[in-house]
Design an enzyme around this catalytic site. Structure first.
Site, mmCIF file in Angstrom:
data_model
loop_
_atom_site.group_PDB
_atom_site.id
_atom_site.type_symbol
_atom_site.label_atom_id
_atom_site.label_comp_id
_atom_site.label_asym_id
_atom_site.label_seq_id
_atom_site.Cartn_x
_atom_site.Cartn_y
_atom_site.Cartn_z
ATOM 1 N N GLY A 29 0.847 -1.188 0.000
ATOM 2 C CA GLY A 29 0.000 0.000 0.000
ATOM 3 C C GLY A 29 0.880 1.236 0.000
ATOM 4 O O GLY A 29 2.059 1.169 -0.333
ATOM 5 N N GLY A 31 3.319 4.057 1.143
ATOM 6 C CA GLY A 31 4.352 4.244 2.160
ATOM 7 C C GLY A 31 4.772 2.946 2.802
ATOM 8 O O GLY A 31 4.548 1.864 2.274
ATOM 9 N N HIS A 47 9.585 -4.019 -3.472
ATOM 10 C CA HIS A 47 8.908 -3.256 -4.529
ATOM 11 C C HIS A 47 9.028 -1.757 -4.264
ATOM 12 O O HIS A 47 9.313 -0.978 -5.179
ATOM 13 C CB HIS A 47 7.437 -3.691 -4.603
ATOM 14 C CG HIS A 47 6.669 -3.077 -5.723
ATOM 15 N ND1 HIS A 47 5.697 -2.134 -5.513
ATOM 16 C CD2 HIS A 47 6.728 -3.277 -7.069
ATOM 17 C CE1 HIS A 47 5.181 -1.787 -6.684
ATOM 18 N NE2 HIS A 47 5.788 -2.466 -7.638
ATOM 19 N N ASP A 89 7.162 -4.059 -11.035
ATOM 20 C CA ASP A 89 5.847 -4.662 -10.789
ATOM 21 C C ASP A 89 5.872 -6.165 -11.058
ATOM 22 O O ASP A 89 5.300 -6.957 -10.297
ATOM 23 C CB ASP A 89 4.778 -3.984 -11.642
ATOM 24 C CG ASP A 89 4.472 -2.558 -11.200
ATOM 25 O OD1 ASP A 89 5.013 -2.099 -10.173
ATOM 26 O OD2 ASP A 89 3.675 -1.896 -11.895
#
EC number: 3.1.1.4
Length: 121
Positions: A29, A31, A47, A89
């Protein structure tokens, strides 16, 4: 963009990105801080670090194209930013698939205040 990333996640894991990965653990999500809660959360930490290495790219909204070849994600040629975002990704989606066996619903909607400390990429 988040659109392609969500599609990759669904194809690799069979799970919808939202809600399965949108606020999972300390790093999935927006931060992130603290110690990743499990292998899936560590995928999100890596990521985030990958995106952090692309400061001049608009990571969350930059569209890119990819295809599946014999079940594998292949990023299609685009701009340098598009290619690098796609690779970040792709790595995360594969990481999620590889760690499905330890995915735990107890880390969905995990409260930020329980995430302590700082990790450096």
């Amino acid at each position: 963009s988040l659109l392609e990333f969500g599609k990759m996640i669904l194809e690799e894991t069979g799970k919808l990105a939202i809600p399965s990965y949108s606020s999972y653990g300390c790093y999935c999500g927006w931060g992130g801080k603290g110690t990743p809660k499990d292998a899936t959360d560590r995928c999100c930490f890596v990521h985030d670090c990958c995106y952090g290495n692309l400061p001049d790219c608009n990571n969350k909204s930059k569209r890119y194209r990819y295809k599946k070849v014999n079940g594998a994600i292949v990023c299609e040629k685009g701009t340098s930013c598009e290619n690098r975002i796609c690779e970040c990704d792709k790595a995360a989606a594969i990481c999620f698939r590889q760690n499905l066996n330890t995915y735990s619903k107890k880390y969905m909607l995990y409260p930020d205040f329980l995430c302590k400390g700082e990790l450096v990429c």
